[in-house]
Design an enzyme around this catalytic site. Sequence first.
Site, short mmCIF file in Angstrom:
data_model
loop_
_atom_site.label_atom_id
_atom_site.label_comp_id
_atom_site.label_asym_id
_atom_site.label_seq_id
_atom_site.Cartn_x
_atom_site.Cartn_y
_atom_site.Cartn_z
N CYS A 128 37.77 15.08 -12.89
CA CYS A 128 37.47 13.78 -12.29
C CYS A 128 36.51 12.98 -13.16
O CYS A 128 36.44 11.75 -13.04
CB CYS A 128 36.87 13.96 -10.90
SG CYS A 128 38.01 13.55 -9.57
N PHE A 129 35.73 13.68 -13.99
CA PHE A 129 34.72 13.00 -14.79
C PHE A 129 34.98 13.16 -16.29
O PHE A 129 34.12 12.82 -17.10
CB PHE A 129 33.33 13.54 -14.44
CG PHE A 129 33.02 13.48 -12.98
CD1 PHE A 129 32.80 12.26 -12.35
CD2 PHE A 129 33.00 14.63 -12.20
CE1 PHE A 129 32.54 12.20 -11.00
CE2 PHE A 129 32.74 14.57 -10.85
CZ PHE A 129 32.51 13.35 -10.24
#
EC number: 2.3.2.26
Length: 812
Positions: free
Chosen positions: A780-781
């Site tokens: 997600c990052f």
Amino acid sequence: MTCSQPNLRVTIIAADGLYKRDVFRFPDPFAVATVGGEQTHTTSVIKKTLNPYWNEMFDLRVNEDSILAIQIFDQKKFKKKDQGFLGVINVRIGDVIDLQMGGDEMLTRDLKKSNDNLVVHGKLIINLSTNLSTPNTNQANGLHRSHMQPSTSSGLVPQVSASTPQPSPGPSQADPTASNPSLHPQRVPSTTRPSSTIVPANGPPAPPNGQQGSRTNLSSFEDSQGRLPAGWERREDNLGRTYYVDHNTRTTTWTRPSNNYNEQTSRTQREASMQLERRAHQSRMLPEDRTGASSPNLQENQQQAQTPPAGGSASAVSMMATGATTAGTGELPPGWEQRTTPEGRPYFVDHNTRTTTWVDPRRQQYIRMYGQNANGTNTTIQQQPVSQLGPLPSGWEMRLTNTARVYFVDHNTKTTTWDDPRLPSSLDQGVPQYKRDFRRKLIYFRSQPALRIMSGQCHVKVRRNNIFEDSYAEIMRQSASDLKKRLMIKFDGEDGLDYGGLSREFFFLLSHEMFNPFYCLFEYSAHDNYTLQINPHSGVNPEHLNYFKFIGRVVGLAIFHRRFLDSFFIGAFYKMMLRKKVSLQDMEGVDEDLHRNLTWTLDNDIEGIIELTFAVDDEKFGERRTIDLKPGGRDIPVTNENKGEYVELVTEWKIVKRVEEQFNAFMSGFNELIPADLVNVFDERELELLIGGIADIDVDDWKKHTDYRGYQESDEVIQNFWKIVRTWDAEQKSRLLQFTTGTSRIPVNGFKDLQGSDGPRRFTIEKSGDPGALPKSHTCFNRLDLPPYKTNDVLEHKLSIAVEETLGFGQE
């Protein structure tokens, strides 16, 4: 002076994106309409929703100076001090409609705060009409689409159009002036909130300078930098990401148009961007394509039979005939027959398996496979007689070069390779397991009879500017067996024969069009703004299942004919295609907030803190329903003992059950060309590469746009990391990209445009973990947790294991 008789009909249609004041419950909103404090009307209460749909009408007496006030309240809190206030709009009648001339206006207004300055959020959609002759119950169904104002909501417009379902013309019958464009795929509005899909204007594009929209909702057509160019609209998705809709061209972008926007300049920029994507798409390949050579015009003559496959030196393994044979004497084995070609060349027929070969079954020829050992020197890996391998797959032939080197011809695809398709792997032991598996699977997959191109041609003629509709008509009218014939693409008005280039262009253009969230069939994922997932509310188009079957056929067609699509999906979508069970980790790309909440639920004591049952609330076209996750689920409380089951059921419902109907339609089209038992040999990451291909990754660009936490770029670990990545081939780099970002796709403008779940997010390497542990990823990052390994060898070993052994799209 106020009229004695009602002269204006007000329809309170819906609100969207109301503010949620409670963490674990939704409001029960209702609306109150008043004029001058004398006339008051109240809508019904809609339970548990942030997007209430009323569609209720009231006849009022007004003049041009009358102020229509519509307030929204939460019934559950109506007796409290703030009355559960959720927002208000005030409309001066004369500003929006001419009572003397008459008319019908659709308004979309941002909800405003009250004097108490409570936080409010969302929009309200109403309709004002001077036509009171029609019955109230049908008023909302007769709204003039040409006056409908585009809404930031992605859940309101469909509720209006859905109330009057009409047959949708097929894509090939598209008409830009259709009276009900919202039911056509090129005009389908987006249908759900939260959603990052695009909500097209219903009807004509916004008029220049906002002539119509400026009276009703200026905020959608301007921002802090001023007014947007004519035909542009600003919107936000459910993640708060701002995007812009160009109604002139029916396209969307994450970049704000400049104030000196010029349509011609914009078109030129789009063409340049498209050309970059086209080049990247056409450069995508698979491992088998990189090591074997394609020979489209393979001639069945003996001279070419002595020509070695081009590019064979790229293979890490050499396969050579040893020259050790037994005498080809005596009787042929039972079921075998010797025949001769017209040129006098003998060949052998195995009636047991109905196959033919040039190799005399009485001759015992050995195949020896060479590879490199740990010292880098060549060594024999495997030696076995050909006769023990069994027959070649259907359509394959073994040949010898003039130096007695064995190679193989796949007549199904007119390609050649050094690799024996019967061997489990022709790669040396030093190659990562995943690469051996993927290439082996590709060879097996493509050698199956079901993937054999049938005799004849399949002609598909399309117009570039109407490719979605034309392709739908062409592909859906043909049988699955016809689609398995040699694909011949023809672009209307263009001369050219399809030797591969036209079909690659066809799939490139079509994938850009049919996966465009503008059509509401797919939407951008929560993970970034370029991976896709099925829109659970695609049913706004009554023909949506036919389109999903069509899209399934297109994906299958691309795989069958060895072409790539320029589209990438969330990891869960590939899992679903393989009929694998989804996990909580897959939720991260679908709904990050829900993923975070469910993770918290698993990791914490919930007794006495939150009250949950085995049921979920779902909203569809304004109707909110409670769905049991298991029989009687709404009456079964979630406890510390059963919360694991609850999380599992919520995950399955959110990812699979909500789009089950659409997905089954997609798979029905896909499996018409690609049998389920064949595609199941791949895992989800391999399936992504099979559909989208493997890109050439610019390591310099990757490194340039990388951030570091706890490390400096000059640190030895970082230097070793990039040195290792540079030595990896394209497939290994794509695997690393999948591991760290969740997808092998690179943004058009390179790594500088890499996106995370919360907007632009550069690739990051963080110093984290014990030197004995494996690297971890946070997709997600776009972050890689890299322990401080002491040596280059340890780093490469640990990184390779992490990349090849991870089952999902990242470990966290």
